[in-house]
Design an enzyme around this catalytic site. Structure first.
Site, PDB file in Angstrom:
ATOM      1  N   HIS A   1       0.861  -1.184   0.000  1.00  0.00           N
ATOM      2  CA  HIS A   1       0.000   0.000   0.000  1.00  0.00           C
ATOM      3  C   HIS A   1       0.897   1.234   0.000  1.00  0.00           C
ATOM      4  CE1 HIS A   1      -3.657   2.279   0.766  1.00  0.00           C
ATOM      5  NE2 HIS A   1      -2.949   3.006   1.627  1.00  0.00           N
TER       6      HIS A   1
ATOM      7  N   ALA B   1      10.395   3.309  -3.949  1.00  0.00           N
ATOM      8  CA  ALA B   1      10.617   2.635  -2.658  1.00  0.00           C
ATOM      9  C   ALA B   1       9.842   1.313  -2.597  1.00  0.00           C
ATOM     10  CB  ALA B   1      10.200   3.548  -1.516  1.00  0.00           C
ATOM     11  N   GLU B   2       8.643   1.293  -3.183  1.00  0.00           N
ATOM     12  CA  GLU B   2       7.840   0.061  -3.198  1.00  0.00           C
ATOM     13  C   GLU B   2       8.600  -1.071  -3.869  1.00  0.00           C
ATOM     14  OE1 GLU B   2       3.705   0.340  -4.470  1.00  0.00           O
ATOM     15  OE2 GLU B   2       3.756   2.493  -4.194  1.00  0.00           O
TER      16      GLU B   2
HETATM   17  C1  GRF Z   1       1.102   0.680  -6.193  1.00  0.00           C
HETATM   18  O1  GRF Z   1       1.293   2.013  -5.812  1.00  0.00           O
HETATM   19  C2  GRF Z   1       0.655  -0.150  -5.020  1.00  0.00           C
HETATM   20  O2  GRF Z   1       1.183   0.269  -3.794  1.00  0.00           O
HETATM   21  C3  GRF Z   1      -0.832   0.073  -5.031  1.00  0.00           C
HETATM   22  O3  GRF Z   1      -1.188   0.130  -6.383  1.00  0.00           O
HETATM   23  C4  GRF Z   1      -0.070   0.525  -7.164  1.00  0.00           C
HETATM   24  C5  GRF Z   1       0.155  -0.548  -8.168  1.00  0.00           C
HETATM   25  O4  GRF Z   1       1.145  -0.222  -9.092  1.00  0.00           O
HETATM   26  N1  GRF Z   1      -1.498  -0.957  -4.269  1.00  0.00           N
HETATM   27  P1  GRF Z   1       1.778  -1.348 -10.020  1.00  0.00           P
HETATM   28  O5  GRF Z   1       0.645  -2.007 -10.770  1.00  0.00           O
HETATM   29  O6  GRF Z   1       2.502  -2.314  -9.141  1.00  0.00           O
HETATM   30  O7  GRF Z   1       2.694  -0.612 -10.939  1.00  0.00           O
END
Ligand code: GRF
Length: 203
Positions: A110, A174-175
């Site tokens: 998230h 960062a993700e």
């Molecule tokens: C990301 O920002 C994730 O945190 C949220 O939705 C977005 C998905 O992006 N749940 P992607 O499809 O992984 O590029």
């Protein structure tokens, strides 16, 4: 034996790509064996297929209820002998029974520092609140939305004059580091869901 892992997506799948890239190292403890999407033809599915991963489209609109759709997802996961499921931009709310069945083995990412800014329009919420730091969270999924025990977080600064898009792009970087690190911890048994809390093993 690497832990058989599936990724559920609905769109571009950039987090999915970061998980696939991490798992392309044979030393990574999880193996991506299935990518499933509820939306046909999305970019993420194309990338996964090009990476040689089995892909499946399970359109939620073809099912009479949320439970029936979730049962189809569950059947695909069982058929592929999946042990861990990563939600990565999967834009469907899963039913309680699905969350309970996969409890401890179902992760989500998230784009905020939970428990702040749950739900949608997350970056708008952060900018509206005027926080100077936002970030991202990987957590175990429980029936309540964006409320599961936290496994890992990364902080990201909010810059003056940020738009939701600019903040989203900075957090996304960062993700892409955080999700593989969290999956690694779960697949190695370094974190587990225990009595509604994330329990971390000493390293
Ligand atoms: C990301 O920002 C994730 O945190 C949220 O939705 C977005 C998905 O992006 N749940 P992607 O499809 O992984 O590029």
């Amino acid at each position: 034996m690497r832990v058989r892992t599936a990724i559920l997506i609905s769109g571009r799948g950039s987090n999915m790509r970061s998980l696939i890239a991490a798992a392309s190292d044979p030393a990574f403890p999880a193996e991506i064996v299935l990518v499933a999407s509820n939306v046909e033809g999305v970019e993420g599915l194309k990338h996964a297929a090009a990476a040689g991963i089995v892909t499946k489209t399970i359109p939620h609109k073809s099912f009479p209820s949320r439970e029936a759709f979730d049962a189809a997802i569950d059947a695909a996961l069982s058929e592929a002998d999946v042990k861990i499921v990563c939600l990565a931009g999967f834009m469907r709310i899963l039913s309680d029974w699905f969350a309970r069945k996969w409890e401890g083995r179902l992760l989500n990412i998230h784009p905020s520092l939970l428990p702040s800014f749950k739900g949608v329009h997350v970056h708008e919420q952060a900018l509206q609140a005027g926080v100077r730091i936002s970030g991202c969270t990987v957590h175990f999924v429980v029936p309540e939305l964006d409320a599961g025990p936290i496994i890992a977080q990364a902080a990201v600064p909010v810059e003056h004059g940020d738009t939701p898009e600019a903040l989203a792009a900075r957090i996304l970087q960062a993700e892409h580091k955080l999700y593989p690190a969290a999956l690694k911890m779960l697949a190695e048994g370094k974190v587990a869901l225990d009595g509604g809390r994330a329990r971390f093993s000493p390293t």
